[in-house]
Write an enzyme that holds these catalytic residues in place. Structure first.
Site, mmCIF file in Angstrom:
data_model
loop_
_atom_site.group_PDB
_atom_site.id
_atom_site.type_symbol
_atom_site.label_atom_id
_atom_site.label_comp_id
_atom_site.label_asym_id
_atom_site.label_seq_id
_atom_site.Cartn_x
_atom_site.Cartn_y
_atom_site.Cartn_z
ATOM 1 N N ALA A 70 66.226 8.976 79.410
ATOM 2 C CA ALA A 70 65.976 9.821 78.241
ATOM 3 C C ALA A 70 66.932 9.389 77.134
ATOM 4 C CB ALA A 70 66.185 11.288 78.586
ATOM 5 N N VAL B 36 70.882 9.048 80.885
ATOM 6 C CA VAL B 36 71.038 9.091 79.437
ATOM 7 C C VAL B 36 71.009 7.669 78.874
ATOM 8 C CG1 VAL B 36 72.486 9.822 77.511
ATOM 9 C CG2 VAL B 36 72.381 11.210 79.599
ATOM 10 N N LYS B 37 70.043 7.424 78.011
ATOM 11 C CA LYS B 37 69.835 6.102 77.434
ATOM 12 C C LYS B 37 70.586 6.010 76.107
ATOM 13 C CE LYS B 37 65.833 2.992 76.925
ATOM 14 N NZ LYS B 37 64.347 3.000 76.858
ATOM 15 N N VAL B 38 71.528 5.061 76.040
ATOM 16 C CA VAL B 38 72.457 4.960 74.916
ATOM 17 C C VAL B 38 72.357 3.570 74.289
ATOM 18 C CG1 VAL B 38 74.893 5.111 74.253
ATOM 19 C CG2 VAL B 38 74.016 6.558 76.102
#
Length: 217
Positions: free
Chosen positions: A60, A86-88
């Site tokens: 996400a 968590v996509k950063v």
């Protein structure tokens, strides 16, 4: 090698999951926008729907580019479901945030990686996954698969636990070559995964078997 599907379309995710070989999902704001999914609540509800389909890692993506914003968004996304990753983005503030998340047990996927230097920084920060975009490198006359090979070598040299998640997959041979090189994960559109089934000799052989089986009747 793990198979992720790169989409926000629930029907495609269900179809891939029904094959029995799906390990996770990646998506991004662009894929969400194509489906008309807008607004924080709608996006969060969509991630929940994906988590109800697939028992695996679901990336996400944050949309903030400053440290405080990435942290706030990432913590909110991580609360949606234990499988959320968590996509950063690969930027300075993103690497700082990945270190923060890693220290707190929040899984991360460092995205938009296009060089070995970037991949090394993400692994040093403790990213769970790093996403090199090999198709986009091919688009600008660079060797995307070479990047995968270099990352495998570097990560093996130093025993990094970060998993290489080959992204921007365009066709089935990208998948095969990534598997040969030792990528931990590929994320691909459904069409590329389905194309792995296809071979003219399989079709020809099945046709012959079925024709011969008619003689049994």
């Amino acid at each position: 090698m793990k198979f992720f599907i790169d989409t926000a379309h629930l029907d495609e995710i269900k179809e891939a999951a029904a094959l029995g070989i799906l390990d996770g999902v990646t998506t991004n704001p662009s894929l969400m926008a194509k489906l008309g999914i807008k607004g924080k609540d709608a996006v969060i509800n969509h991630y929940r729907a994906i988590c109800n389909i697939v028992n695996g890692a679901i990336s996400a993506e944050v949309i903030s580019t400053n440290y405080e914003g990435i942290i706030k968004e990432g913590e909110e996304l991580a609360k949606i479901h234990p499988n959320i990753v968590v996509k950063v983005p690969m930027i300075k503030e993103g690497i700082k945030a990945i270190k923060y998340f890693t220290e707190r047990g929040i899984k991360t996927n460092c995205t938009l990686v296009f060089s070995t230097g970037q991949a090394l920084l993400a692994a040093k920060a403790g990213a769970t996954y790093v996403s090199p975009f090999l198709g986009r490198l091919d688009d600008v006359s660079s060797d995307g698969l070479q990047l995968i090979g270099d990352m495998v070598q570097i990560y093996n040299n130093y025993l990094f636990e970060t998993q290489i998640l080959a992204a921007s997959i365009r066709h089935p041979m990208h998948i095969i070559e990534c598997a040969k090189m030792g990528a931990d994960v590929i994320t691909a559109p459904l069409s590329a995964i389905i194309a792995l089934f296809n071979h003219p000799l399989t079709d020809k052989g099945l046709e012959a078997f079925l024709k011969d089986a008619e003689k049994w009747k």
